[in-house]
Design an enzyme around this catalytic site. Structure first.
Site, PDB file in Angstrom:
ATOM      1  N   THR A 184      37.940  26.832  27.997  1.00  0.00           N
ATOM      2  CA  THR A 184      37.755  26.958  26.555  1.00  0.00           C
ATOM      3  C   THR A 184      38.902  26.262  25.826  1.00  0.00           C
ATOM      4  OG1 THR A 184      36.610  29.046  26.912  1.00  0.00           O
ATOM      5  CG2 THR A 184      37.361  28.604  24.678  1.00  0.00           C
ATOM      6  N   ARG A 235      42.035  33.163  21.140  1.00  0.00           N
ATOM      7  CA  ARG A 235      41.523  34.095  22.152  1.00  0.00           C
ATOM      8  C   ARG A 235      42.535  35.228  22.251  1.00  0.00           C
ATOM      9  NH1 ARG A 235      39.276  32.646  28.072  1.00  0.00           N
ATOM     10  NH2 ARG A 235      37.551  32.062  26.714  1.00  0.00           N
ATOM     11  N   HIS A 291      32.030  35.795  22.457  1.00  0.00           N
ATOM     12  CA  HIS A 291      32.528  34.448  22.777  1.00  0.00           C
ATOM     13  C   HIS A 291      31.511  33.457  22.205  1.00  0.00           C
ATOM     14  CE1 HIS A 291      34.485  31.217  24.676  1.00  0.00           C
ATOM     15  NE2 HIS A 291      34.553  31.628  25.921  1.00  0.00           N
TER      16      HIS A 291
HETATM   17  C1  NCD Z   1      34.187  33.165  30.234  1.00  0.00           C
HETATM   18  C2  NCD Z   1      35.054  34.016  29.340  1.00  0.00           C
HETATM   19  O1  NCD Z   1      36.220  33.704  29.147  1.00  0.00           O
HETATM   20  O2  NCD Z   1      34.504  34.980  28.824  1.00  0.00           O
HETATM   21  N1  NCD Z   1      34.768  31.954  30.586  1.00  0.00           N
HETATM   22  C3  NCD Z   1      34.693  30.903  29.714  1.00  0.00           C
HETATM   23  O3  NCD Z   1      35.040  30.976  28.565  1.00  0.00           O
HETATM   24  N2  NCD Z   1      34.159  29.778  30.194  1.00  0.00           N
HETATM   25  C4  NCD Z   1      33.631  33.888  31.393  1.00  0.00           C
HETATM   26  C5  NCD Z   1      34.567  34.598  32.319  1.00  0.00           C
HETATM   27  O4  NCD Z   1      35.785  34.587  32.151  1.00  0.00           O
HETATM   28  O5  NCD Z   1      34.031  35.191  33.271  1.00  0.00           O
END
Ligand code: NCD
Length: 305
Positions: free
Chosen positions: A57, A106, A134
């Protein structure tokens, strides 16, 4: 094009017109990426604040900003930040908004993104608030489903794994509820069932869903969205160990199947690597789609698209 929101906290904010505009713009960004350089956001700065681990991300947001000629300021890890010293999220936003034109954050706490958005003087994007939501992952998932299956309407979508703590599932299910005829199979161990906050949205939209505790029904869906059991959300380590490999998808199970397999990644054993070479496996293409989708969102929220 104008979106109906200035800050993106949850996919429940999006109208069908918003979702369609972002997908359309993402397609244009993908074409732009093939052509080469752009300076669309040449005078803009993104503050990238990641207080919880992230690779995809964060890198795809930063790549998206760079690809549009913009610049990035980043802060990583709660222990190195002023939040750790006791600063409120509101004050952190006021501060970051003095240095940047748009903020991506985040944070480990569910609800932190809503607090940040309420205080941010510049457009704010939630890049994951603990087990909450998300939304940008959901948008790239949506873009991927449309590309892989050619439509978003009338699809049978199976979501499998940790549906309780998996925030990407929460955001994507709500987003897909904008598309007529979508039906869902939620496949999880009983302990990790999809929360009521999601199923209530589907019921309100009149969409059909079922909840089952085996993986097999997902093999005959149009899309099988696999997820990792979210270790960091468990208070009981033994419970995590017991559930972590409840569902494992292997190449053998996919013989003769046309289902598109997605996963937000990282995977930790729930899809064996022999699946990767099959035409069903779309998860690495999905990860790649993070860049054009985030380019689209940055440009739209900054009023440049
Ligand atoms: C996800 C998240 O961070 O929620 N990953 C992501 O953003 N690609 C999924 C996860 O961490 O399992």
């Amino acid at each position: 094009m104008m979106l109906s929101f200035r800050h993106l906290v949850s996919t429940s904010q999006l109208s069908r017109a918003d979702a369609d505009a972002i997908l359309l713009q993402a397609g244009e960004m993908e074409a732009l990426l093939k052509k080469g350089k752009s300076d669309l956001l040449g005078d803009k700065i993104l503050a990238s604040l990641f207080y919880e681990p992230s690779t995809r991300t964060r890198l795809s947001f930063e790549s998206a900003m760079h690809r549009l000629g913009g610049r990035v300021l980043s802060a990583e890890g709660l222990q190195f930040s002023s939040l750790y010293k006791g600063e409120t999220i509101e004050d952190t936003m006021m501060m970051a908004g003095q240095y940047a034109d748009i903020i991506v954050m985040r944070h480990p706490d569910k609800g932190s993104a809503a607090i940040a958005a309420s205080a941010s003087p510049v457009p704010f994007i939630n890049a994951g608030d603990g087990p909450g939501e998300h939304p940008t992952q959901a948008l790239l998932d949506l873009y991927t489903i449309q590309k892989e299956r050619g439509t978003l309407e009338g699809l049978h979508i199976a979501m499998a794994g940790d549906l309780l703590y998996g925030r990407t599932v929460h955001s994507l299910s709500v987003l897909l509820s904008l598309y007529p005829g979508v039906r869902f199979s939620f496949l999880s161990p009983k302990e990790l069932r999809i929360p009521e906050k999601v199923t209530s949205v589907l019921r309100a939209s009149g969409l059909a869903y079922e909840e089952l505790d085996t993986l097999a029904p997902g093999l005959d869906a149009d899309v099988l969205y696999m997820t990792r059991v979210q270790k960091e959300r468990f208070t009981d380590a033994a419970e995590y160990e017991r559930l972590k490999h409840a569902f494992i998808l292997t190449g053998d199970q996919l013989k003769g199947k046309t289902v598109t397999v997605l996963h937000p990644l990282p995977r930790v054993g729930e899809i064996t690597t022999d699946v990767d070479a099959l035409p069903n496996a779309a998860y690495f293409r999905q990860a790649g789609n993070g860049v054009p989708v985030r380019m689209a969102l940055l440009a739209l929220l900054l009023g440049k698209a």
